[in-house]
Write an enzyme that holds these catalytic residues in place. Structure first.
Site, PDB file in Angstrom:
ATOM      1  N   LYS A 113      -8.963 -13.314 -40.106  1.00  0.00           N
ATOM      2  CA  LYS A 113     -10.162 -14.016 -39.616  1.00  0.00           C
ATOM      3  C   LYS A 113     -11.406 -13.167 -39.826  1.00  0.00           C
ATOM      4  CE  LYS A 113      -8.030 -16.974 -36.119  1.00  0.00           C
ATOM      5  NZ  LYS A 113      -8.020 -17.373 -34.717  1.00  0.00           N
ATOM      6  N   LYS A 205      -0.471 -21.301 -44.434  1.00  0.00           N
ATOM      7  CA  LYS A 205      -0.033 -22.159 -43.320  1.00  0.00           C
ATOM      8  C   LYS A 205      -1.057 -23.256 -43.026  1.00  0.00           C
ATOM      9  CE  LYS A 205      -2.023 -19.693 -39.543  1.00  0.00           C
ATOM     10  NZ  LYS A 205      -2.095 -19.097 -38.283  1.00  0.00           N
ATOM     11  N   LYS A 208      -6.144 -25.125 -38.416  1.00  0.00           N
ATOM     12  CA  LYS A 208      -7.299 -25.908 -37.969  1.00  0.00           C
ATOM     13  C   LYS A 208      -8.562 -25.474 -38.681  1.00  0.00           C
ATOM     14  CE  LYS A 208      -5.599 -25.917 -33.270  1.00  0.00           C
ATOM     15  NZ  LYS A 208      -5.638 -24.841 -32.288  1.00  0.00           N
TER      16      LYS A 208
HETATM   17  P1  TYM Z   1      -3.171 -21.743 -31.933  1.00  0.00           P
HETATM   18  O1  TYM Z   1      -4.088 -22.564 -31.108  1.00  0.00           O
HETATM   19  O2  TYM Z   1      -3.644 -21.206 -33.243  1.00  0.00           O
HETATM   20  O3  TYM Z   1      -1.843 -22.532 -32.221  1.00  0.00           O
HETATM   21  C1  TYM Z   1      -1.114 -23.130 -31.149  1.00  0.00           C
HETATM   22  C2  TYM Z   1       0.382 -23.086 -31.412  1.00  0.00           C
HETATM   23  O4  TYM Z   1       0.672 -23.724 -32.661  1.00  0.00           O
HETATM   24  C3  TYM Z   1       1.419 -22.842 -33.486  1.00  0.00           C
HETATM   25  N1  TYM Z   1       1.022 -23.072 -34.882  1.00  0.00           N
HETATM   26  C4  TYM Z   1       1.888 -23.359 -35.867  1.00  0.00           C
HETATM   27  N2  TYM Z   1       3.225 -23.511 -35.868  1.00  0.00           N
HETATM   28  C5  TYM Z   1       3.801 -23.838 -37.045  1.00  0.00           C
HETATM   29  N3  TYM Z   1       3.101 -24.008 -38.212  1.00  0.00           N
HETATM   30  C6  TYM Z   1       1.771 -23.863 -38.254  1.00  0.00           C
HETATM   31  N4  TYM Z   1       1.108 -24.045 -39.385  1.00  0.00           N
HETATM   32  C7  TYM Z   1       1.097 -23.523 -37.038  1.00  0.00           C
HETATM   33  N5  TYM Z   1      -0.210 -23.309 -36.721  1.00  0.00           N
HETATM   34  C8  TYM Z   1      -0.230 -23.034 -35.396  1.00  0.00           C
HETATM   35  C9  TYM Z   1       1.043 -21.452 -33.015  1.00  0.00           C
HETATM   36  O5  TYM Z   1       2.026 -20.500 -33.357  1.00  0.00           O
HETATM   37  C10 TYM Z   1       0.914 -21.651 -31.537  1.00  0.00           C
HETATM   38  O6  TYM Z   1       2.181 -21.572 -30.903  1.00  0.00           O
HETATM   39  N6  TYM Z   1      -3.303 -17.351 -29.566  1.00  0.00           N
HETATM   40  C11 TYM Z   1      -2.699 -18.645 -29.596  1.00  0.00           C
HETATM   41  C12 TYM Z   1      -2.899 -19.433 -28.334  1.00  0.00           C
HETATM   42  C13 TYM Z   1      -2.536 -18.702 -27.085  1.00  0.00           C
HETATM   43  C14 TYM Z   1      -1.249 -18.564 -26.551  1.00  0.00           C
HETATM   44  C15 TYM Z   1      -1.414 -17.847 -25.331  1.00  0.00           C
HETATM   45  C16 TYM Z   1       0.020 -18.966 -26.977  1.00  0.00           C
HETATM   46  C17 TYM Z   1      -3.404 -18.110 -26.226  1.00  0.00           C
HETATM   47  N7  TYM Z   1      -2.724 -17.595 -25.164  1.00  0.00           N
HETATM   48  C18 TYM Z   1      -0.326 -17.520 -24.553  1.00  0.00           C
HETATM   49  C19 TYM Z   1       1.097 -18.614 -26.177  1.00  0.00           C
HETATM   50  C20 TYM Z   1       0.935 -17.905 -24.988  1.00  0.00           C
HETATM   51  C21 TYM Z   1      -3.320 -19.476 -30.722  1.00  0.00           C
HETATM   52  O7  TYM Z   1      -4.397 -19.229 -31.142  1.00  0.00           O
HETATM   53  O8  TYM Z   1      -2.578 -20.545 -31.088  1.00  0.00           O
END
Ligand code: TYM
Length: 342
Positions: A113, A205, A208
């Site tokens: 990022k 991957k 968003k």
């Molecule tokens: P975020 O918002 O980017 O994504 C949310 C969840 O979706 C999963 N994910 C994917 N899984 C499979 N293929 C993909 N292409 C893909 N893109 C996203 C992510 O692995 C995630 O599980 N930092 C985290 C959010 C967070 C969090 C937490 C998660 C903040 N605090 C505490 C667990 C526990 C994030 O940015 O996810």
């Protein structure tokens, strides 16, 4: 017996896509029967990159409504907004002060990022995994269901809890055994769906933040748009679909999506599509995606018609989350030696 605790969250940045659903939220749904589940909308994480203030609250509501639409049941799970529970920011500060800077500089997602943002990178972007560790550790979570891309952040949360808090600030019981301050969580990363790839590039991957909207299917895309995106998805000139060919990442991804979305599983899907051309496969995949998302979109429309219900869910979730989080925060403050607040 007390149920094992689960915590996870998604950022309210833009529309949730198939990766978020298949990699994370779909797996949360199954855990509700067997675990004590907490799911938050991580709005504090959403401002680690430049954001639109006029959009944040609406996106936060939308993400929470999508949790419910995907099958998260507020009667069985605690659904809340991260910033509504101030303990998240406060524990993050305490953890910041014991986390080595070079642990954060090593994070792959930060490096990726940061490259995109040049000299606009915020301290918050670097610190993001510490806030995530606070999210998890506040709830004494045993398990954290996430997609593959969060694995490194989970390892960091474990290291902070174990090496930086428990090892330094844990007490010993009368029997000489250490009493941990924070619970060390385990990641839960399922094989299927843990890494959904972009529709326009099978080697990166689904995300968003990809400027090309054709690279992802969002949970609220109407059927015609889903069909159009799949029709335009990148493929290769080879006849027949297969898993595991490193030369054909797009094929692997699209067949994998079909296996999950159709509910047929990998073996049946692979056999069905082994001799198929793209012209036959793509409409099949589009139909499977449209059908899988139909109930989610229907429930989302119902929830959108009743905003007061969502407010009630988030208020109740906040109260439950707050009670658990505050107790952990006080325990940590005490271990670190702060004067009690009385
Ligand atoms: P975020 O918002 O980017 O994504 C949310 C969840 O979706 C999963 N994910 C994917 N899984 C499979 N293929 C993909 N292409 C893909 N893109 C996203 C992510 O692995 C995630 O599980 N930092 C985290 C959010 C967070 C969090 C937490 C998660 C903040 N605090 C505490 C667990 C526990 C994030 O940015 O996810």
């Amino acid at each position: 017996m007390q149920r094992a605790r689960v915590l996870s969250g998604v950022q309210p940045t833009g529309a949730l896509h198939l990766g978020n659903w298949l990699g994370a939220i779909r797996n949360w749904v199954h855990l509700q029967d067997s675990h004590d589940t907490f799911f938050c909308v991580v709005d504090l994480h959403a401002i680690t990159v430049p954001h639109e203030p006029g959009q944040l609250a609406a996106d936060t509501r939308k993400t929470a409504a999508l949790y419910l639409a995907c099958g998260i049941d507020p009667a069985r799970s605690t659904v809340f907004v991260q910033s509504h529970v101030p303990a998240h920011s406060e524990l993050a500060w305490l953890l910041n002060c014991v986390t080595p800077l070079n642990w954060l500089e090593r994070m792959i997602q930060f490096k990726e990022k940061a490259i995109k943002q040049g000299d606009q990178v915020s301290v918050g972007l670097l610190d993001y995994p510490v806030l995530m560790a606070a999210d998890i550790l506040l709830y004494d979570a045993d398990l954290v269901p996430v997609g593959e891309d969060q694995k490194q952040h989970l390892e960091l949360a474990r290291d902070i809890a174990q090496q930086r808090i428990n090892a330094r600030f844990g007490r010993k019981g009368a029997d000489g055994e250490p009493i941990p301050v924070l619970k060390v969580p385990e990641p839960l990363i399922l094989k299927e769906g843990a890494r959904v790839m972009s529709l326009t590039d099978g080697r990166s991957k689904m995300s968003k933040s990809d400027p090309n909207e054709g690279s992802r299917i969002t949970l609220l895309d109407p059927p015609e748009l889903i069909t159009k995106k799949i029709k335009r998805a990148k493929t290769d000139p080879v006849m027949g679909l297969e898993f595991g060919n490193p030369e054909r990442p797009e094929t692997d991804n699209l067949l994998g999506l079909y296996a999950i979305l159709s509910g047929k599983g990998r073996e049946v899907a692979a056999a069905e599509c082994a001799a198929m051309g793209w012209g036959s496969f793509k409409p099949l995949l589009a139909e499977a995606a449209v059908e899988a998302l139909r109930p989610v979109q229907q429930r989302y429309a119902e929830l959108s018609a009743d905003p007061a219900e969502l407010d009630r869910v988030l208020a109740a979730g906040r109260e439950r989350a707050q009670a658990v989080a505050q107790a952990t925060l006080e325990r940590t403050r005490e271990a670190l030696g702060f004067l009690a607040r009385g």
